[in-house]
Design an enzyme around this catalytic site. Structure first.
Site, PDB file in Angstrom:
ATOM      1  CG  ASP A  69       2.585  -7.464  17.662  1.00 20.27           C
ATOM      2  OD1 ASP A  69       3.188  -6.327  18.232  1.00 20.27           O
ATOM      3  OD2 ASP A  69       3.348  -8.737  17.499  1.00 20.27           O
ATOM      4  CG  ASN A  80       6.260 -19.690  19.299  1.00 22.74           C
ATOM      5  OD1 ASN A  80       6.834 -18.649  18.933  1.00 22.74           O
ATOM      6  ND2 ASN A  80       5.134 -19.676  19.720  1.00 22.74           N
ATOM      7  CG  HIS A  95       5.749 -15.646  17.731  1.00 23.07           C
ATOM      8  ND1 HIS A  95       5.078 -15.684  19.110  1.00 23.07           N
ATOM      9  CD2 HIS A  95       6.714 -14.448  17.973  1.00 23.07           C
ATOM     10  CE1 HIS A  95       5.549 -14.671  20.057  1.00 23.07           C
ATOM     11  NE2 HIS A  95       6.695 -14.171  19.416  1.00 23.07           N
ATOM     12  CD  GLU A 130       1.975 -17.180  19.077  1.00 23.77           C
ATOM     13  OE1 GLU A 130       3.277 -17.385  18.803  1.00 23.77           O
ATOM     14  OE2 GLU A 130       1.455 -16.959  20.153  1.00 23.77           O
TER      15      GLU A 130
END
Ligand code: PGA
Length: 223
Positions: free
Chosen positions: A63, A124, A126, A131
């Site tokens: 990313d 979270n 991810h 996400e």
């Protein structure tokens, strides 16, 4: 799936050694690389491996932020140059830049796919910047970062306002096509989400849970 527990140093050593073995025993290798605090120890180990020739190895990073110049101190390209690419020479290094993003998945496939993919996990759940809510068949694309991720990543910036709100990420579908995956969760703050991702339901609400369906994925945890 079993979670392998060990010290951070030991985990990094094992993964870096496996990467070296892959590269040594193949004419051509493809690595999928992650940024963030988690993989730094792996890159440190790799950078000592001066006896290994990485010139026939391609890399694809997971990313990159939208809106940061590649020379910005928090861009992932800058991070990789600092921790690895400035120390070892690979055949070529790729990032999901604005220019490459539309072709990223096809490029990876045309390179025969990723042999080893390194992953961290967000608090979270991810993986890369996929996400919560990301479907299993997602491709590489631009995403909006959640408040949780912006807050987590603000530790690298002077203030929350400076954290980019969007990023370009490899999709779950491309990650899942990797031949081997190593996911590392480093720190007590990752313990609960790792447990849910690996031993809970497989759900887009915890993107890392899709890894339960991968045939060759190893999960590591260090406190
Ligand atoms: P970290 O990030 O390695 O900096 O904890 C991991 C991630 O968000 O995927």
């Amino acid at each position: 799936m079993r979670i392998k527990r060990n010290t951070y140093q030991k985990i990094c050593h094992v993964i870096a050694s496996n990467i070296r073995d892959l590269v040594k025993h193949h004419d051509f290798s493809v690595l999928g690389l992650a940024t963030g605090s988690t993989p730094i120890g792996i890159y440190k180990e790799l950078s000592y491996m001066k006896d290994t020739d990485f010139s026939n190895t391609l890399t694809y990073n997971l990313d990159e932020y939208v809106g940061l110049d590649k020379h910005h101190s928090q861009s992932y390209e800058h991070f990789m140059n600092k921790h690895l690419f400035g120390k070892l020479t690979f055949h070529s290094n790729h990032f999901p830049t604005e220019k490459l993003l539309p072709y990223y998945d096809a490029m990876i496939e045309n390179s025969k796919g990723i042999d080893i993919q390194i992953l961290g996990i967000g608090t979270n759940g991810h993986i890369a910047f996929n996400e919560p809510g990301t479907p299993r068949d997602s491709k590489s694309r631009i995403v909006d970062l959640t408040e949780n991720t912006i807050k987590d990543n603000s530790r690298f910036f002077d203030s929350m306002d400076e954290v980019p709100t969007q990023a370009r990420t490899m999709g779950i579908d491309t990650i899942m096509k990797s031949k081997r995956i190593y996911l590392i969760a480093h720190g007590k703050h990752k313990k609960d989400i790792l447990e849910k991702a690996i031993n809970g339901d497989i759900t887009p609400e915890i993107p890392a849970s899709f890894l339960q369906e991968h045939p060759n994925c190893e999960i590591y945890y260090s406190e």
